[in-house]
Write a protein that holds these residues in place. Structure first.
Motif, short mmCIF file in Angstrom:
data_model
loop_
_atom_site.label_atom_id
_atom_site.label_comp_id
_atom_site.label_asym_id
_atom_site.label_seq_id
_atom_site.Cartn_x
_atom_site.Cartn_y
_atom_site.Cartn_z
N PRO A 114 -2.01 -39.22 -6.58
CA PRO A 114 -1.99 -40.57 -7.15
C PRO A 114 -2.64 -41.55 -6.18
CG PRO A 114 0.12 -40.13 -6.14
CD PRO A 114 -0.74 -38.90 -5.91
N GLY A 115 -3.32 -42.54 -6.69
CA GLY A 115 -3.94 -43.54 -5.82
C GLY A 115 -3.34 -44.92 -6.01
N THR A 116 -3.44 -45.42 -7.23
CA THR A 116 -3.10 -46.82 -7.50
C THR A 116 -1.63 -47.11 -7.34
OG1 THR A 116 -4.87 -46.62 -9.15
CG2 THR A 116 -3.68 -48.68 -9.10
N TYR A 117 -0.78 -46.08 -7.38
CA TYR A 117 0.67 -46.29 -7.34
C TYR A 117 1.12 -47.17 -6.18
CZ TYR A 117 1.40 -43.13 -3.38
OH TYR A 117 1.39 -42.57 -2.14
N VAL A 118 0.41 -47.13 -5.05
CA VAL A 118 0.85 -47.90 -3.89
C VAL A 118 0.88 -49.40 -4.19
CG1 VAL A 118 -1.49 -47.79 -2.95
CG2 VAL A 118 0.39 -48.46 -1.46
N TYR A 119 -0.14 -49.87 -4.92
CA TYR A 119 -0.18 -51.29 -5.27
C TYR A 119 0.23 -51.50 -6.73
CZ TYR A 119 -3.14 -52.09 -1.10
OH TYR A 119 -3.65 -52.19 0.17
N SER A 120 -0.14 -50.56 -7.58
CA SER A 120 -0.09 -50.69 -9.03
C SER A 120 -0.92 -51.90 -9.46
CB SER A 120 1.33 -50.78 -9.58
OG SER A 120 1.29 -50.56 -11.00
N ASP A 121 -1.12 -52.05 -10.75
CA ASP A 121 -1.91 -53.17 -11.26
C ASP A 121 -1.67 -53.29 -12.77
OD1 ASP A 121 -3.52 -51.14 -12.45
OD2 ASP A 121 -4.98 -51.22 -10.82
N ARG A 122 -2.36 -54.24 -13.34
CA ARG A 122 -2.14 -54.53 -14.76
C ARG A 122 -2.56 -53.37 -15.66
NH1 ARG A 122 -4.82 -58.83 -17.88
NH2 ARG A 122 -3.15 -59.79 -19.08
N MET A 123 -3.59 -52.65 -15.21
CA MET A 123 -4.09 -51.50 -15.97
C MET A 123 -3.03 -50.40 -16.01
SD MET A 123 -7.70 -49.69 -15.03
CE MET A 123 -8.78 -51.07 -15.38
N GLN A 124 -2.40 -50.14 -14.86
CA GLN A 124 -1.36 -49.11 -14.81
C GLN A 124 -0.20 -49.48 -15.73
OE1 GLN A 124 -1.98 -46.30 -13.21
NE2 GLN A 124 -3.91 -47.19 -12.52
N VAL A 125 0.18 -50.74 -15.69
CA VAL A 125 1.29 -51.19 -16.52
C VAL A 125 0.91 -51.05 -18.01
CG1 VAL A 125 2.76 -53.16 -17.12
CG2 VAL A 125 2.17 -52.72 -14.72
N ALA A 126 -0.33 -51.42 -18.33
CA ALA A 126 -0.79 -51.29 -19.72
C ALA A 126 -0.77 -49.83 -20.16
CB ALA A 126 -2.20 -51.87 -19.86
N TRP A 127 -0.99 -48.92 -19.19
CA TRP A 127 -1.00 -47.48 -19.50
C TRP A 127 0.40 -46.87 -19.42
CZ3 TRP A 127 -5.88 -46.15 -16.10
CH2 TRP A 127 -7.03 -46.48 -16.82
N GLY A 128 1.39 -47.70 -19.15
CA GLY A 128 2.76 -47.19 -19.22
C GLY A 128 3.40 -46.87 -17.89
N HIS A 129 2.74 -47.22 -16.77
CA HIS A 129 3.33 -46.92 -15.45
C HIS A 129 4.04 -48.16 -14.92
CE1 HIS A 129 3.78 -45.06 -11.50
NE2 HIS A 129 3.44 -46.23 -10.98
N GLY A 130 5.35 -48.16 -14.96
CA GLY A 130 6.13 -49.24 -14.37
C GLY A 130 5.93 -50.58 -15.05
N THR A 131 6.26 -51.64 -14.30
CA THR A 131 6.19 -52.98 -14.87
C THR A 131 5.39 -53.88 -13.92
OG1 THR A 131 8.10 -53.93 -13.72
CG2 THR A 131 8.55 -52.61 -15.70
N LEU A 132 5.14 -55.08 -14.36
CA LEU A 132 4.41 -56.04 -13.52
C LEU A 132 5.17 -56.34 -12.23
CD1 LEU A 132 3.12 -58.42 -16.33
CD2 LEU A 132 1.70 -57.03 -14.81
#
Lengths: 351, 351
Positions: free
Chosen positions: A220-238
């Protein structure tokens, strides 16, 4: 330094959130018995990469040679570069890197394997995994049979070591990906080829990593920061998003319009499932409707309270990884205090 | 250095085309009696900016303080910064810059003017133009009457000099923009305020600059390189595009798919009127259908001839300005030979 002393636009990383994200992923990987191999493309910070390893990661993933070289310079010792490295100049750089760290790469074609085979020798074989297209439609061999064929070519080369299989699966296709990889693994075993590593990845499917039990590593890459795209795709919340861009309202030309000093050269023009080019936590009903290079235009028509000229506010970007790539430095924050100003490595050194 | 020695992805500038673009715009401005004030945001190269001035430009335009500081460092002596500069730290930087070059800025609010007025004194007044929203919907006062009101505030401040009017008009709205500015200019004249400079801009409307005869200066940026977006908007043809991104085909996973080593961190995700994320001159029927960060996916289904793994090809990007911002250096080419490797200034220093 206090947040008020930071000139805008600037990238802020909420370290409490980032640390929570890091711990969550490592715990999940531990529970599943998966090796976690974080992708550094998101942060490009050797310091954060070392922290990921200290937490239990088996190594890191880089997407470009330049990124891998920067991580080796930063003390990372085990680097996976899931890319077809082609051409004499890059193969020379790859060989130099191979002398410094525990290195593995991928191939999805006979041409790429032939290049590796011609450059590396039996005294220090290069570990090569076969990249598999399990539905993403990007790189990768198209069938388990093709994976076997390429694995045989790797195994037959004196200077190469067949390392296993790698895929970047399409979102939400865990079961299909597991079937694909399981068939490939079996075919290879029948041919006497062990898949030491079966590597999959993607933050959006991280919480469903258990759907691919055949895998041994997760990237996984983005998980460290997460972002709006991840949230839109169902990963966690804002609330999990650790990266924000700090911007200043430079204009309020109409009652319903604000203009920020962050445009496409700060936020990037990437779109995501949610409307606009970023989320404003302080004004959740505001929509960043347009970006020019150095201006972000915000529609405030749905907002009851509205920002004033000179007000500074945070924007959760659509895509954190491309934002890291736009800034020379990021501010690692503990609350409103800057804990460290970290230099982003291998920005603009994309080869 | 020959093109074959350049590692990919890399930015190439066809200097013959760039020079033709520069000459075309200067000739046009001369014919119209317009001062040309090129926007450096496109190239961020002091060397090219100096060349623009040597050809007859009255000065340059910058969009950020950091860009203006880099241009001052690079020897540019007359800089227009059409931006609301807010906050003590940036006003201090603005004052330092004002001591080095002939400087002018804009304002579109009383708050911005008040900040300038508090920072600058009569010994060295700062020239401030009023930014006018003539239909673009970004920054700018909303009416000629509002322009007058702000001009009066500027004129009344001891440390400020009212410099005129500035707009970035919407595409294809020359006549309406001319009407707006003509009305504002007349209102100001009735109040005893001369508009020394009336500044308009935009490469897409450059060839229609004569539709705004009230203007005294024109600020085109992208014209030096041009790009696919400009062509889609009616400015020139793909043969005028001087910037290309050199990339390598790293995968050919299916008969109709190629993958390039240039993704959104090299080409940027900006879209334009034409399909896909860039144009491949060698394969004009190919479509760059998707970008991930370090991969560009190309649909070859409409191509008769198709590229091979390892082949290097050029991509005309959708938006040249954001591509410059992604690379530390660009290759200024004369045919297939590198004439100069130029460092891109003020990348990642966006404040």
């Amino acid at each position: 330094m206090h947040i008020d002393a930071i000139q805008t636009p600037a990238v802020l990383i909420d370290m409490d959130r980032a640390e929570a994200n890091l711990a969550m992923a490592q715990d999940l990987a531990n529970d599943l018995g998966l090796g976690l191999r974080p992708h550094v493309k998101t942060h490009k910070l050797p310091g954060l990469a070392r922290r990921q390893v200290a937490l239990g990661a088996v190594g890191v993933t880089c997407q470009k040679l330049g990124e891998a070289e920067a991580m080796a310079d930063g003390g990372l010792a085990d680097i996976f570069l899931p890319y077809n490295i082609l051409g004499a100049a890059k193969l020379d750089r790859l060989a130099a890197l191979h002398g410094r760290v525990r290195l593995s790469v991928t191939a999805d074609s006979a041409e790429t394997v032939a290049g590796y085979a011609a450059r590396f020798g039996p005294e220090a074989p290069l570990t090569v995994l076969v990249e598999c297209d399990t539905g993403m439609g990007r790189c990768g061999v198209q069938s388990p049979e093709a994976a076997l064929s390429l694995a045989r070519q790797i195994d037959a080369a004196e200077g190469l070591h067949f390392g296993g299989l790698m895929t970047y699966p399409p979102l939400g296709h865990g079961p299909e990906t597991n079937d694909w990889l399981t068939r490939a693994k079996a075919l290879l075993e029948d041919a006497g080829l062990a898949s030491e590593v079966i590597s999959t990845g993607g933050t959006p499917d991280l919480l469903r990593a258990g759907q691919i039990p055949v895998a041994t590593e997760y990237r996984p890459g983005t998980y460290v920061y997460s972002d709006r795209m991840q949230v839109a795709w169902g990963h966690g919340t804002l609330q999990d998003c650790a990266m924000t861009v700090l911007a200043t309202v430079v204009s309020r030309p109409t009652p319903d319009r604000a203009v920020l000093d962050a445009g496409s050269k700060a936020l990037a023009a990437d779109t995501c499932g949610a409307p606009g080019f970023g989320h404003l936590p302080a004004y959740p009903d505001a929509v960043v409707t347009g970006l020019s290079e150095e201006h972000g235009v915000v529609d405030l028509s749905a907002c009851t309270r509205k920002p004033e000229i000179g007000e500074r506010l945070r924007i959760v970007p659509n895509h954190a990884c491309v934002v890291s790539n736009l800034f020379d430095r990021v501010h690692l924050m503990r609350g409103d205090e800057v804990e460290e100003i970290a230099q982003v490595t291998s920005r603009g050194a994309l080869t």
